[in-house]
Design a protein around this motif. Sequence first.
Motif, short mmCIF file in Angstrom:
data_model
loop_
_atom_site.label_atom_id
_atom_site.label_comp_id
_atom_site.label_asym_id
_atom_site.label_seq_id
_atom_site.Cartn_x
_atom_site.Cartn_y
_atom_site.Cartn_z
N ARG A 105 0.58 -1.34 -0.20
CA ARG A 105 0.14 -0.36 0.08
C ARG A 105 0.65 1.41 -0.42
N ASP A 106 2.14 1.43 0.29
CA ASP A 106 2.49 2.04 0.43
C ASP A 106 2.93 2.76 -0.36
N ILE A 107 3.56 1.47 -1.54
CA ILE A 107 4.66 1.73 -2.89
C ILE A 107 3.25 2.21 -3.62
N VAL A 108 1.87 2.04 -3.58
CA VAL A 108 0.85 2.64 -4.46
C VAL A 108 0.86 4.20 -3.85
N ALA A 109 0.83 4.19 -2.99
CA ALA A 109 0.97 6.48 -2.23
C ALA A 109 2.18 6.80 -2.56
N ARG A 110 2.86 6.11 -2.72
CA ARG A 110 4.48 6.68 -3.46
C ARG A 110 4.24 7.08 -4.67
N LEU A 111 3.72 5.81 -5.57
CA LEU A 111 3.81 5.98 -6.78
C LEU A 111 2.22 7.44 -7.81
N GLN A 112 1.58 7.37 -6.66
CA GLN A 112 0.76 8.56 -7.05
C GLN A 112 1.29 9.57 -6.46
N ALA A 113 1.48 9.75 -5.23
CA ALA A 113 2.56 11.20 -5.14
C ALA A 113 3.46 11.26 -5.57
N ALA A 114 4.12 10.21 -6.58
CA ALA A 114 5.26 10.53 -7.73
C ALA A 114 5.02 11.17 -9.16
N GLU A 115 3.43 10.36 -9.02
CA GLU A 115 3.31 10.56 -10.73
C GLU A 115 2.34 12.50 -10.99
N ARG A 116 1.76 12.91 -9.77
CA ARG A 116 0.96 14.16 -9.22
C ARG A 116 2.01 15.43 -9.63
N LEU A 117 3.63 14.39 -8.70
CA LEU A 117 4.22 15.82 -8.84
C LEU A 117 4.96 15.88 -9.99
N VAL A 118 5.71 15.00 -11.00
CA VAL A 118 5.77 14.87 -12.25
C VAL A 118 4.61 15.73 -12.71
N PHE A 119 3.10 14.89 -12.72
CA PHE A 119 2.60 15.99 -13.78
C PHE A 119 2.80 17.62 -13.37
N ASP A 120 2.19 18.20 -11.55
CA ASP A 120 2.13 19.56 -11.76
C ASP A 120 3.71 20.50 -11.86
N THR A 121 4.46 20.17 -11.49
CA THR A 121 6.10 20.13 -11.96
C THR A 121 5.79 20.19 -13.41
N ALA A 122 5.32 19.32 -14.00
CA ALA A 122 5.50 20.00 -15.73
C ALA A 122 5.09 21.51 -16.09
N SER A 123 3.58 21.23 -15.00
CA SER A 123 2.59 21.48 -15.75
C SER A 123 3.26 24.10 -15.36
N ALA A 124 3.76 23.35 -14.14
CA ALA A 124 4.58 24.74 -13.86
C ALA A 124 6.26 25.48 -14.71
N THR A 125 6.05 24.30 -15.63
CA THR A 125 7.38 24.77 -15.68
C THR A 125 7.23 24.70 -18.03
N GLY A 126 6.42 24.54 -17.68
CA GLY A 126 5.55 24.67 -19.34
C GLY A 126 6.19 23.41 -20.04
N ALA A 127 6.22 22.52 -19.47
CA ALA A 127 6.67 21.58 -19.94
C ALA A 127 5.17 20.22 -19.97
N SER A 128 5.80 19.49 -21.34
CA SER A 128 5.12 17.94 -21.46
C SER A 128 4.95 16.98 -20.82
N ALA A 129 4.76 16.25 -20.38
CA ALA A 129 4.66 14.78 -19.31
C ALA A 129 4.37 13.66 -19.35
N THR A 130 4.29 12.33 -19.70
CA THR A 130 3.96 11.89 -20.65
C THR A 130 4.42 10.72 -19.27
N LEU A 131 3.11 9.62 -19.06
CA LEU A 131 3.29 8.39 -17.74
C LEU A 131 3.25 7.59 -18.58
N LEU A 132 4.08 5.98 -18.05
CA LEU A 132 3.90 4.83 -18.84
C LEU A 132 4.10 3.40 -17.49
#
Length: 285
Positions: A105-132
């Motif tokens: 369950r901790d792995i899931v929580a970390r993955l969820q938080a990491a995906e959000r952070l990647v998308f949020d950072t990309a949005s803030a910097t004007g980049a485009s992110a894709t998660l696979l």
Amino acid sequence: MRTALVFGASGQIGEALLARLDARDWQVFAVSRTPRPPSTNVRWLRGEFAAIDGVPGAVDVIFSTGPLDGFAQWYARELVATPRVVAFGSTSLDTKQASGDAYERDIVARLQAAERLVFDTASATGASATLLRPTLVYGAGRDRTLSRIAAMARRMGFFVLPRGAEGRRQPVHVDDLAAAALAVVDAPATHGQAYALPGGETLAYREMVARTLAALDPPATLWQLPMPVFRAVLSFARMAGAMRGLSDDAVARMREDLVFDATPARNDFGYAPRAFIVDRRALGA
């Protein structure tokens, strides 16, 4: 010449991606904990997320093929300018949400938080992110499932499963994942999206293991035991210091279908993974 910064470059997906980038004459900055000899288009950078020697100020694409949580935190520091980010997560985000194992369950929580952070950072910097999000990865002899099964079967000459291990799986080859990472770079439809990346064949867990054992030299035998007997054998193995990584939830999931739809990936960037064909090289032989 296009430029890329690759995290997890010495890992199983990273190595396959480097080969494809090198073949297409990309200039690659590859991050590794230990120095490696340079090649024509690949410059190895020694370091970890905390500190990397010689990191470039800007690249065309950043690829992350290793741990997503560590990468997400590094990316949020905005140390390297880039318009494009492609990062690997895992379908564990979906399959382990209801796990009774606190570690999973901790792995899931970390993955969820990491995906959000990647998308949020990309949005803030004007980049485009894709998660696979790959399913069960194989092909380089370094995965934590089929290669481990093969290693145990080589030592013992057999492998044991509980009866009813018929949950469907979609093992995906590392080279198909590398091809996907490269394909999404210039596919605008993938911007801001996350995709499941299953393999090209769906088969029962038991059949997946049987094919793995058949690929060994010599082939190993598959034994199927009633669940109570299997759990007793598993308990004894744990007491002996083996099979500690196989949780009760993981055993239960052998009977569950863990199947994902490749249609979005196929439609948006032409994803076309191969069927499950396993050989000695894929198992680290």
